[in-house]
Write a protein that holds these residues in place. Structure first.
Motif, PDB file in Angstrom:
ATOM      1  N   ALA A 132       0.416  -0.859   0.077  1.00  0.00           N
ATOM      2  CA  ALA A 132      -0.443  -0.276   0.120  1.00  0.00           C
ATOM      3  C   ALA A 132       0.819   1.276   0.121  1.00  0.00           C
ATOM      4  N   ARG A 133       2.177   1.211   1.023  1.00  0.00           N
ATOM      5  CA  ARG A 133       2.805   2.470   0.502  1.00  0.00           C
ATOM      6  C   ARG A 133       3.448   2.576  -0.382  1.00  0.00           C
ATOM      7  N   GLY A 134       3.551   1.766  -1.067  1.00  0.00           N
ATOM      8  CA  GLY A 134       4.544   1.521  -2.667  1.00  0.00           C
ATOM      9  C   GLY A 134       3.711   2.268  -3.441  1.00  0.00           C
ATOM     10  N   GLN A 135       2.895   1.518  -3.850  1.00  0.00           N
ATOM     11  CA  GLN A 135       1.489   2.185  -4.605  1.00  0.00           C
ATOM     12  C   GLN A 135       1.369   3.213  -4.572  1.00  0.00           C
ATOM     13  N   ASN A 136       0.973   4.121  -3.078  1.00  0.00           N
ATOM     14  CA  ASN A 136       0.918   5.110  -2.505  1.00  0.00           C
ATOM     15  C   ASN A 136       1.878   6.447  -3.331  1.00  0.00           C
ATOM     16  N   LYS A 137       2.831   5.783  -3.526  1.00  0.00           N
ATOM     17  CA  LYS A 137       3.711   6.843  -3.675  1.00  0.00           C
ATOM     18  C   LYS A 137       3.933   6.914  -5.573  1.00  0.00           C
ATOM     19  N   TRP A 138       3.432   5.977  -6.312  1.00  0.00           N
ATOM     20  CA  TRP A 138       3.066   6.131  -7.191  1.00  0.00           C
ATOM     21  C   TRP A 138       1.945   6.948  -7.514  1.00  0.00           C
ATOM     22  N   ILE A 139       0.628   6.840  -6.988  1.00  0.00           N
ATOM     23  CA  ILE A 139       0.018   7.860  -6.485  1.00  0.00           C
ATOM     24  C   ILE A 139       0.484   9.425  -6.595  1.00  0.00           C
ATOM     25  N   ASN A 140       1.156   9.753  -5.670  1.00  0.00           N
ATOM     26  CA  ASN A 140       2.150  10.866  -5.246  1.00  0.00           C
ATOM     27  C   ASN A 140       3.535  11.443  -6.327  1.00  0.00           C
ATOM     28  N   GLN A 141       3.215  10.346  -6.686  1.00  0.00           N
ATOM     29  CA  GLN A 141       4.929  11.049  -7.796  1.00  0.00           C
ATOM     30  C   GLN A 141       5.192   9.625  -8.645  1.00  0.00           C
ATOM     31  N   PRO A 142       3.916  10.431  -9.775  1.00  0.00           N
ATOM     32  CA  PRO A 142       3.645   9.504 -11.601  1.00  0.00           C
ATOM     33  C   PRO A 142       5.067   9.667 -11.729  1.00  0.00           C
ATOM     34  N   LYS A 143       5.578   8.913 -12.731  1.00  0.00           N
ATOM     35  CA  LYS A 143       6.121   8.349 -13.294  1.00  0.00           C
ATOM     36  C   LYS A 143       6.377   9.845 -15.063  1.00  0.00           C
ATOM     37  N   PRO A 144       7.056  10.566 -15.605  1.00  0.00           N
ATOM     38  CA  PRO A 144       6.497  10.684 -16.935  1.00  0.00           C
ATOM     39  C   PRO A 144       6.361   9.586 -17.177  1.00  0.00           C
ATOM     40  N   ALA A 145       6.219   9.544 -18.804  1.00  0.00           N
ATOM     41  CA  ALA A 145       5.924   8.736 -19.944  1.00  0.00           C
ATOM     42  C   ALA A 145       7.142   8.629 -20.734  1.00  0.00           C
ATOM     43  N   GLU A 146       8.265   9.068 -21.314  1.00  0.00           N
ATOM     44  CA  GLU A 146       9.716   8.430 -21.313  1.00  0.00           C
ATOM     45  C   GLU A 146      10.313   8.159 -19.718  1.00  0.00           C
ATOM     46  N   PRO A 147      11.094   7.155 -20.206  1.00  0.00           N
ATOM     47  CA  PRO A 147      11.697   6.228 -19.627  1.00  0.00           C
ATOM     48  C   PRO A 147      12.968   7.375 -19.010  1.00  0.00           C
ATOM     49  N   PRO A 148      13.431   7.191 -17.952  1.00  0.00           N
ATOM     50  CA  PRO A 148      14.629   7.584 -17.592  1.00  0.00           C
ATOM     51  C   PRO A 148      15.829   7.011 -18.287  1.00  0.00           C
ATOM     52  N   GLN A 149      16.651   8.747 -18.923  1.00  0.00           N
ATOM     53  CA  GLN A 149      17.634   8.630 -19.569  1.00  0.00           C
ATOM     54  C   GLN A 149      19.277   8.569 -18.587  1.00  0.00           C
ATOM     55  N   LYS A 150      19.616   7.846 -19.669  1.00  0.00           N
ATOM     56  CA  LYS A 150      20.984   7.525 -19.040  1.00  0.00           C
ATOM     57  C   LYS A 150      22.377   8.693 -19.197  1.00  0.00           C
ATOM     58  N   GLU A 151      22.001   9.707 -19.189  1.00  0.00           N
ATOM     59  CA  GLU A 151      22.446  11.000 -19.308  1.00  0.00           C
ATOM     60  C   GLU A 151      21.905  11.567 -17.775  1.00  0.00           C
ATOM     61  N   ASP A 152      20.754  11.367 -17.519  1.00  0.00           N
ATOM     62  CA  ASP A 152      20.886  12.328 -16.319  1.00  0.00           C
ATOM     63  C   ASP A 152      21.417  11.559 -15.297  1.00  0.00           C
ATOM     64  N   TYR A 153      21.650  10.301 -15.373  1.00  0.00           N
ATOM     65  CA  TYR A 153      22.921  10.017 -14.055  1.00  0.00           C
ATOM     66  C   TYR A 153      24.121  10.412 -14.279  1.00  0.00           C
ATOM     67  N   CYS A 154      24.698  10.583 -15.304  1.00  0.00           N
ATOM     68  CA  CYS A 154      26.595  11.520 -16.112  1.00  0.00           C
ATOM     69  C   CYS A 154      26.569  12.366 -14.621  1.00  0.00           C
ATOM     70  N   HIS A 155      27.968  13.004 -14.427  1.00  0.00           N
ATOM     71  CA  HIS A 155      28.097  13.933 -13.785  1.00  0.00           C
ATOM     72  C   HIS A 155      29.291  13.929 -14.714  1.00  0.00           C
ATOM     73  N   LEU A 156      29.638  15.455 -13.855  1.00  0.00           N
ATOM     74  CA  LEU A 156      31.490  16.022 -14.978  1.00  0.00           C
ATOM     75  C   LEU A 156      31.915  16.527 -13.966  1.00  0.00           C
ATOM     76  N   VAL A 157      33.335  15.950 -13.458  1.00  0.00           N
ATOM     77  CA  VAL A 157      34.184  16.914 -13.248  1.00  0.00           C
ATOM     78  C   VAL A 157      35.522  17.730 -14.518  1.00  0.00           C
ATOM     79  N   LEU A 158      35.447  18.978 -14.661  1.00  0.00           N
ATOM     80  CA  LEU A 158      36.096  18.935 -15.678  1.00  0.00           C
ATOM     81  C   LEU A 158      37.359  20.202 -16.016  1.00  0.00           C
ATOM     82  N   ARG A 159      37.986  19.723 -16.475  1.00  0.00           N
ATOM     83  CA  ARG A 159      39.715  19.587 -16.372  1.00  0.00           C
ATOM     84  C   ARG A 159      39.554  21.467 -15.831  1.00  0.00           C
TER      85      ARG A 159
END
Length: 365
Positions: A132-159
């Motif tokens: 119930a708690r997990g599905q309640n989270k889905w109700i209150n935090q719906p996911k966008p139609a597009e799947p998550p992109q790999k680039e959103d999990y990338c960070h840089l330390v620039l030269r």
């Protein structure tokens, strides 16, 4: 491994029992309730000698129709599984088919009543709370139609940040950095996981990502200084988990009974009322086993009114949790006094399985 149900499946000719289960059996059904069909099938003993083991159950895509093999049924009954135990106590108006072997299994049902049943009912009940708690989270935090992109999990330390005196090397998100990974090559950073040296090659580059993985390239010595732009940190584990969560959310959205979630989506409730109704129902059933030696399937009277009130949102989440804790406390007090074995005798369960199978084989020759 489960097998998809169809009326043409060979097991369909070996049905021992079929019933309408779920809310219609409990007495809690409403106009939006699905019809859940549950049953048992039996196979010849010789089929278990084949290298290809027969399926333990067959079901449709949404598990609205599920048939368990007799062997799997008795295996789960011996483990005090609440869902299988209630099949032995179905109200007569829910039973669609009952062969002689099922009638014999019902006459032997006390074999599977034990103190362990109370524990499994409590465990299943609290798994409903987590659900119930997990599905309640889905109700209150719906996911966008597009799947998550790999680039959103990338960070840089620039030269360029390396040369800033006193500046901490805090990674910055790839998004907004101006770096296009399609114009770069990556080489693994020695002695570090999920960290890469990043080199800019412009339009001639083959890109960092090839499909779902980072493709590391050999970097010529002459390019080390002139093309190196910084370090790439890629949290692949977080991306994969986000992808699983996204897939689970949209599978749930496609398959859910939309009417069930209207109260939460309208902001009227902050919990899954149906799951918490079943939490209390399971706990009451476990208590019934300790009090009278049988699970509670068809709910009536005040108990039924309580379940219906929970489903309609009459109680706050905290009040339902207190009810649950009170029933668990009652069970803990009842358990030492209950005249029940600790668990099912496995030898007796095995003997029953053999006897029922042989009886069916003899009857169907």
């Amino acid at each position: 491994m489960n097998t998809e149900y169809s009326p043409d499946h060979p097991a369909a000719d070996c049905i021992l029992f079929e019933c309408v289960a779920g809310s219609r059996a409990y007495g809690t059904a409403n106009a939006a309730s699905d019809e859940d069909i549950r049953g048992l099938f039996v196979l010849p003993a010789a089929s278990y000698l084949d290298l290809a083991a027969p399926p333990p159950q067959i079901s449709d895509a949404r598990n609205n129709i599920v048939y368990y093999s007799l062997r799997r049924c008795i295996e789960l009954l011996s483990a005090a599984n609440p869902s299988l135990l209630e099949l032995l106590y179905m109200p007569p108006d829910c039973v669609r088919r009952r062969e002689p072997e099922m009638a014999e299994l019902e006459r032997s049902r006390e074999l599977f009543i034990s103190r362990r049943c109370a524990d499994t009912h409590i465990g299943y009940a609290f798994s409903q709370i987590r659900k119930a708690r997990g599905q309640n989270k889905w109700i209150n935090q719906p996911k966008p139609a597009e799947p998550p992109q790999k680039e959103d999990y990338c960070h840089l330390v620039l030269r360029e940040r390396f040369s800033v005196a006193g500046a901490p090397f805090r990674p910055q998100p790839l998004r907004g950095s101006g770096v296009d990974l399609a114009e770069c090559h990556a080489a693994r950073l020695e002695h570090a996981r999920e960290a890469y040296r990043l080199y800019h090659y412009g339009p001639a580059a083959r890109g960092v990502f090839r499909g779902d993985v980072i493709a590391c390239e050999p970097i010529p010595a002459d390019d080390e200084q002139i093309r190196f732009i910084g370090l790439l940190l890629y949290n692949e584990h977080a991306w994969k988990q986000a992808l699983i969560d996204h897939q689970n959310y949209w599978t749930w959205r496609r398959e859910r009974n939309a009417a069930r979630w209207q109260q939460q989506e309208n902001g009227e409730l902050d919990y899954d009322a149906k799951n918490l109704m079943h939490t209390i129902r399971l706990l009451l059933s476990g208590k019934s086993i300790l009090e009278r030696g049988a699970p509670l399937v068809r709910v009536e009277g005040e108990a039924l009114q309580l379940l219906c009130d929970i489903r309609t949102g009459r109680y706050r989440y905290e009040e339902i949790m207190q009810m649950a804790q009170d029933i668990v406390a009652d069970c803990e007090q009842l358990k030492p006094r209950a005249a029940l074995p600790e668990e099912t005798d496995p030898a007796a369960a095995s003997a029953l399985l053999r006897r029922l199978t042989l009886h069916w084989e003899h009857r169907c020759r």
